[in-house]
Design an enzyme around this catalytic site. Structure first.
Site, PDB file in Angstrom:
ATOM      1  N   SER A  88       0.858  -1.198   0.000  1.00 13.81           N
ATOM      2  CA  SER A  88       0.000   0.000   0.000  1.00 13.81           C
ATOM      3  C   SER A  88       0.888   1.239   0.000  1.00 13.81           C
ATOM      4  CB  SER A  88      -0.857  -0.001   1.274  1.00 13.81           C
ATOM      5  OG  SER A  88      -1.490   1.247   1.453  1.00 13.81           O
ATOM      6  N   TYR A 101      -2.320  -1.933  10.503  1.00 12.60           N
ATOM      7  CA  TYR A 101      -2.400  -2.095   9.046  1.00 12.60           C
ATOM      8  C   TYR A 101      -1.161  -1.498   8.371  1.00 12.60           C
ATOM      9  CZ  TYR A 101      -4.043  -1.461   4.214  1.00 12.60           C
ATOM     10  OH  TYR A 101      -4.151  -1.484   2.839  1.00 12.60           O
TER      11      TYR A 101
END
Ligand SMILES: NC(=O)c1ccc[n+]([C@@H]2O[C@H](COP(=O)([O-])OP(=O)(O)OC[C@H]3O[C@@H](n4cnc5c(N)ncnc54)[C@H](OP(=O)(O)O)[C@@H]3O)[C@@H](O)[C@H]2O)c1
Length: 201
Positions: A88, A101
């Protein structure tokens, strides 16, 4: 397309998936580690939110590491092969509402670099897909809660960017915005962190 259901957060199911995949597809040559979840976690509440709705460390990091280890010896026997790790843009600059995360994606980015180096003399390419915000089913609860009107680029737009990157032979494929983050200096990172993590969130 053939599918097999698997909870990749479960170690024994990962092993079963690997055995099934090789039995059914002995020439299999690509592993894509895509499954992921994203959770808001407030550490002021202690462990209250840590394991509710899944374990991000197990699913986002432990699973791709284990699956990469399971499949690598097989992939090395193929004339051309690849492991795609989905990280990401948040691997490069974290959002504090998603603390675990972001840490799992930063860890997977680091693992992609070292795995690529280890496999440099083999037929296995390690490709990192590091999307910006994309409008998918990911963590809609949190996106609604934050009242976000912008939900990111469309999946189609990002897939096109990814395919173009593959054609160009890129090993780390983000988009223009994340490339800016990737190439930022330490001072840029500090400034961006302040911008992304305000007193309100
Ligand atoms: N959307 C974004 O803005 C964005 C940005 C950067 C990176 N990413 C990354 O892109 C990847 C795909 O996410 P997405 O945006 O497409 O979100 P999504 O629509 O929520 O898809 C997540 C996928 O993960 C699967 N999954 C979740 N838990 C699983 C488990 N325990 N075992 C097996 N599969 C599981 C889901 O399968 P089911 O549908 O069967 O539950 C679903 O296919 C993730 O790694 C995410 O972190 C997304």
């Amino acid at each position: 397309m053939h599918t097999k259901q698997c909870d990749v957060a479960d170690r024994s199911q990962r092993e079963t998936l690997y055995e099934w995949a090789l039995k059914e597809y002995p020439n299999l040559n690509v592993l894509v580690n895509n499954a992921g979840i994203q959770k808001e976690i407030d550490f002021k509440k202690g462990t209250e939110e840590l394991f509710v709705d899944g374990d991000e460390i197990e699913l986002n990091f432990q699973a791709p590491v284990h699956l990469s280890a399971l499949f690598t010896p097989h992939l090395m026997k193929q004339p051309e092969a690849a492991i795609v790790q989905v990280t990401s843009g948040l691997a490069f600059n974290p959002l504090a509402v998603y603390p675990v995360y972001c840490a799992t994606k930063a860890a997977l980015h680091s693992f992609s670099l070292t795995l690529r180096h280890q496999l440099r003399d083999t037929s296995v390419e390690v490709i990192e897909m590091a999307p910006p915000m994309v409008d998918t089913g990911l963590n809609q609860k949190s996106r609604d809660k934050q009242g976000l009107t912008y939900r990111g680029i469309s999946s189609e737009e990002y897939v096109q960017y990814f395919l173009d990157g593959l054609k160009e032979g890129k090993q780390e494929i983000t988009n223009e915005r994340v490339e800016g983050l990737r190439d930022a200096t330490r001072a840029d990172y500090d400034r961006l962190f302040e911008q992304m993590n305000t007193q309100e969130n």
